[in-house]
Design an enzyme around this catalytic site. Structure first.
Site, PDB file in Angstrom:
ATOM      1  N   LYS A  40     -63.869 -33.421  75.702  1.00 48.71           N
ATOM      2  CA  LYS A  40     -64.721 -34.183  74.780  1.00 48.71           C
ATOM      3  C   LYS A  40     -63.912 -35.305  74.130  1.00 48.71           C
ATOM      4  CE  LYS A  40     -63.678 -30.767  71.187  1.00 48.71           C
ATOM      5  NZ  LYS A  40     -64.145 -29.522  70.536  1.00 48.71           N
ATOM      6  N   ARG A 153     -71.345 -22.738  61.846  1.00 51.03           N
ATOM      7  CA  ARG A 153     -71.363 -24.154  62.179  1.00 51.03           C
ATOM      8  C   ARG A 153     -72.397 -24.424  63.253  1.00 51.03           C
ATOM      9  NH1 ARG A 153     -66.186 -27.209  64.844  1.00 51.03           N
ATOM     10  NH2 ARG A 153     -66.945 -26.023  66.630  1.00 51.03           N
ATOM     11  N   TYR A 275     -46.775 -53.973  51.617  1.00 52.34           N
ATOM     12  CA  TYR A 275     -47.838 -53.904  50.605  1.00 52.34           C
ATOM     13  C   TYR A 275     -47.497 -52.883  49.523  1.00 52.34           C
ATOM     14  CZ  TYR A 275     -51.146 -56.451  53.621  1.00 52.34           C
ATOM     15  OH  TYR A 275     -51.793 -57.387  54.379  1.00 52.34           O
ATOM     16  N   MET A 323     -52.390 -52.891  58.815  1.00 52.38           N
ATOM     17  CA  MET A 323     -53.364 -52.811  59.908  1.00 52.38           C
ATOM     18  C   MET A 323     -52.690 -52.958  61.271  1.00 52.38           C
ATOM     19  SD  MET A 323     -56.797 -55.057  60.649  1.00 52.38           S
ATOM     20  CE  MET A 323     -57.569 -54.715  59.087  1.00 52.38           C
TER      21      MET A 323
HETATM   22  C1  LIG Z   1     -63.137 -28.553  70.777  1.00 51.37           C
HETATM   23  C2  LIG Z   1     -63.547 -27.160  71.157  1.00 51.37           C
HETATM   24  C3  LIG Z   1     -62.705 -26.349  71.939  1.00 51.37           C
HETATM   25  C4  LIG Z   1     -61.278 -26.736  72.286  1.00 51.37           C
HETATM   26  O1  LIG Z   1     -60.478 -26.399  71.184  1.00 51.37           O
HETATM   27  P1  LIG Z   1     -58.878 -26.575  71.179  1.00 51.37           P
HETATM   28  O2  LIG Z   1     -58.483 -26.020  69.874  1.00 51.37           O
HETATM   29  O3  LIG Z   1     -58.617 -28.032  71.305  1.00 51.37           O
HETATM   30  O4  LIG Z   1     -58.336 -25.802  72.330  1.00 51.37           O
HETATM   31  C5  LIG Z   1     -63.197 -25.129  72.378  1.00 51.37           C
HETATM   32  N1  LIG Z   1     -64.434 -24.707  72.028  1.00 51.37           N
HETATM   33  C6  LIG Z   1     -65.248 -25.444  71.240  1.00 51.37           C
HETATM   34  C7  LIG Z   1     -66.582 -24.900  70.869  1.00 51.37           C
HETATM   35  C8  LIG Z   1     -64.825 -26.677  70.749  1.00 51.37           C
HETATM   36  O5  LIG Z   1     -65.628 -27.389  69.959  1.00 51.37           O
END
Ligand SMILES: *Cc1c(COP(=O)(O)O)cnc(C)c1O
Length: 384
Positions: A40, A153, A275, A323
């Site tokens: 993802k 969640r 800055y 930046m």
């Molecule tokens: C992002 C995610 C993972 C991967 O998690 P990592 O900690 O990066 O290994 C696995 N399962 C779900 C549901 C996630 O949202």
């Protein structure tokens, strides 16, 4: 996208062979369970178009993304099958399974089907929407079902699980290919929520039709085989992040980031840098200005806290992150080693992603997914 390596302010090198080696290490560790890959957010910022095919060639056949758009992109990257398979089950055996972890389903059913994606059904509403789509196409549709075992969640909460368990009819349009849940505290092995979630997960499984199970993210894998189920879902460990913060990192580093020095100057004692004038030199200091800033994902919280490397020598980041620029105190190094045009290692063999995350007050996930678009990117090919 940028003017190439010659002019780039930052060069980001991504080692696909290391990602593949990390996947193989985890696959060996969890066998006979299957090791999927979570890709993802553009493979945690590293480029799904490069990462996913490398993993596929190494044998990875199950991928997780977040959204429908990410799933469509990944299906295109991995190639067909886009057409409906002749066999009424999932797909040809060499086809990758792509799960959508957190997609909005209502209205996307046709896109999901056309690209042969599998949603993770997170609520009764999702189940009903997917069942309705199944009714329209006249066959049961494959999907994963996620249960909320303690994270509050995503996934069916206990009362929705009870509804599904009590009325098998509710799943009539769904062919569950995996029952999924997610651990809230896997990176804290002693946390009591791990065992409690495992108990709730097992209890829930006994009330549902039999299917493959998927419970562990990267850290979950290291909680041991009880947490593996049939399919593990690592993300960060594939990309070199430490799956267990309390132990030496067994994963191969994947990312190297070098920032180019634009200018080097000597400043007198008491002179301020950048800055807000938050760094004031303690004596005569040599300051190197590097062409990487927060617009490139170098988090602003690294001001006066980060560390770069020239060879084996650490150089402290001084002053605020701007930046497009950062400044390092390079007084420790001979002038010949820090010339304009040369590079300071910001991430790499000396500067781990986890160390930068620690300095920035965040986690490796945020460092990687923030990596900017202005870098010149180099991919080290995986060897197969
Ligand atoms: C992002 C995610 C993972 C991967 O998690 P990592 O900690 O990066 O290994 C696995 N399962 C779900 C549901 C996630 O949202």
């Amino acid at each position: 996208m940028n003017g190439g390596a010659l002019a780039a302010g930052g060069v980001l090198t991504i080692d696909l062979a290391a990602i593949v080696a990390n996947w193989r290490l985890l696959q060996t560790r969890v066998a006979p369970a299957e090791c999927a890959a979570v890709v993802k957010a553009d493979a945690y910022g590293l480029g799904v178009a490069q990462v996913a095919p490398a993993l596929y060639r190494a044998g990875c056949r199950t991928f997780f993304v977040a959204t429908v758009d990410e799933g469509i992109t990944l299906r295109r990257v991995l190639g067909p099958p886009l057409a409906a398979p002749t066999h009424p089950t999932d797909a040809a055996t060499d086809a990758a399974t792509i799960y959508l972890l957190s997609s909005w389903i209502v209205g996307s059913e046709d896109d999901i089907l056309a690209h042969r994606l599998q949603p993770v059904l997170n609520s009764l509403g999702d189940i009903d929407a997917w069942s309705a789509a199944a009714g329209r196409v006249g066959r049961r549709l494959p999907a994963a079902i996620q249960l909320d075992t303690g994270m509050s969640r995503l996934g069916l909460p206990p009362e929705e699980l009870a509804t599904v368990a009590d009325s098998s009819d509710r799943l009539r349009g769904v062919r569950p290919t995996a029952i999924v849940s997610h651990l809230a505290c896997a990176d804290e092995p002693a946390h009591p929520l791990n065992a409690s979630q495992l108990i709730h997960f097992r209890e829930a499984l006994s009330r549902l039709p039999p299917a493959r199970t998927s419970f562990a993210n990267s850290a979950g894998i290291f909680l041991g085989p009880a947490y593996h189920g049939h399919l593990v879902r690592p993300g960060i460990a594939l990309y070199g992040g430490a799956p267990r913060p309390d132990q030496p990192n067994p994963m191969r580093p994947v990312v190297r980031l070098d920032g180019r020095i634009l200018q080097v100057r000597e400043i007198d004692e008491g002179t301020t840098v950048g800055y807000g004038a938050i760094h004031q030199s303690a004596g005569r200091e040599r300051i190197a200005t590097v062409a990487v800033g927060y617009a490139d994902g170098l988090l602003r919280s690294l001001g006066n806290r980060g560390t770069g490397y020239v060879g084996d020598t650490p150089v402290p980041l001084v002053g605020r992150v701007s930046m497009d620029l950062i400044t390092f105190n390079v007084s420790e190094l001979p002038e010949a080693q820090v010339r304009p045009g040369t590079f300071i290692e910001l991430l790499g063999p000396h500067a781990s992603v986890d160390a930068m995350a620690h300095d920035a007050g965040t986690i490796a996930y945020e460092i990687l997914t923030a990596l900017g678009r202005r870098y010149h990117r180099i991919y080290i090919a995986s060897d197969q």
